[in-house]
Design an enzyme around this catalytic site. Sequence first.
Site, short mmCIF file in Angstrom:
data_model
loop_
_atom_site.label_atom_id
_atom_site.label_comp_id
_atom_site.label_asym_id
_atom_site.label_seq_id
_atom_site.Cartn_x
_atom_site.Cartn_y
_atom_site.Cartn_z
N SER A 27 0.81 -1.23 0.00
CA SER A 27 0.00 0.00 0.00
C SER A 27 0.84 1.28 0.00
O SER A 27 0.30 2.36 -0.23
CB SER A 27 -0.92 -0.01 1.23
N ASP A 80 10.36 -0.43 -3.03
CA ASP A 80 9.44 -1.33 -2.34
C ASP A 80 9.11 -0.77 -0.96
O ASP A 80 9.71 0.22 -0.52
CB ASP A 80 10.10 -2.72 -2.21
N ALA A 82 8.11 -1.91 3.25
CA ALA A 82 8.64 -2.84 4.26
C ALA A 82 7.67 -2.89 5.44
O ALA A 82 6.86 -1.98 5.63
CB ALA A 82 10.02 -2.41 4.73
N ASP A 83 7.77 -3.94 6.22
CA ASP A 83 6.94 -4.04 7.42
C ASP A 83 7.66 -3.50 8.64
O ASP A 83 7.02 -2.96 9.55
CB ASP A 83 6.55 -5.51 7.64
N LYS A 93 10.24 -7.94 5.64
CA LYS A 93 9.26 -7.80 4.56
C LYS A 93 8.45 -9.08 4.42
O LYS A 93 8.81 -10.09 5.02
CB LYS A 93 9.99 -7.49 3.24
N GLY A 96 2.88 -8.56 2.80
CA GLY A 96 1.98 -8.64 1.65
C GLY A 96 2.12 -9.94 0.88
O GLY A 96 1.52 -10.13 -0.18
N GLU A 102 10.14 -10.09 -4.48
CA GLU A 102 10.69 -8.79 -4.04
C GLU A 102 12.18 -8.90 -3.74
O GLU A 102 12.97 -8.04 -4.07
CB GLU A 102 9.96 -8.31 -2.77
#
Length: 223
Positions: A27, A80, A82-83, A93, A96, A102
């Site tokens: 997102s 990209d 990242a979490d 990561k 998702g 990735e």
Amino acid sequence: MNEKKQVGEKAADFVKDGMVVGLGTGSTVYYTLLKLGTFVQQGLSIRGIPSSIQTEKLALELGIPLVSFDEIEQIDVAIDGADEVSSDLNLIKGGGGALLREKIIAKAAKTFIVAADSKKMVNQLGSFPLPVEVLPFGVEMTSKYIQELGGSTKLRQKDGIPYLTDNGHYIVDCSFQDLTHPEVLEKDLNLIPGVIDNGLFVGMADIVITMNANQQIDINLRK
Ligand code: DER
């Protein structure tokens, strides 16, 4: 204003004419893609390599030309989300579900840029459960070996059945108490038969774009 939108759009400014661009998933990078779509309409000439079916569909809708690896020499820049992002720019990561493609794209890129809202920035990785992509065959044994490394494991579900990645694999979300040495854990996990790859991206991010406490954009470069 929406932090994801601000950092996502800022990342698009690093893309120059003629580049091959690794397109991430999620997102935040959604906003990067929207901006790149606008730039393409204004004449920017780029070729994208998508990291997921979701990103491929969005890029096609936006008119971003796509290529595959057999058509290019290398990726100029990959962007990209990242979490989690640690203070030394290591990443978790895979939230998702796209970590495998990735990571292949990030590795192939001359420059790997991460766009992450301020909530993703942590001192030490590990609050976010680490996604590990595994072969469905023997997932019970693979999970047992991950547990022996100190992780509690949970098979990711979607609509009541095991979640399947774009590559037809499972994701096991793993909570580790001690993630002080992600460079060791990343390797140890990948030595387990049945583990395809994991969401630790150690030493891979070159630039991390985030928002600081004064709501200004922060550009962090890996030392
Ligand atoms: O799966 C991933 O690694 C994605 O990049 C994702 O986790 C990033 O999350 P976002 O949707 O908050 O950008």
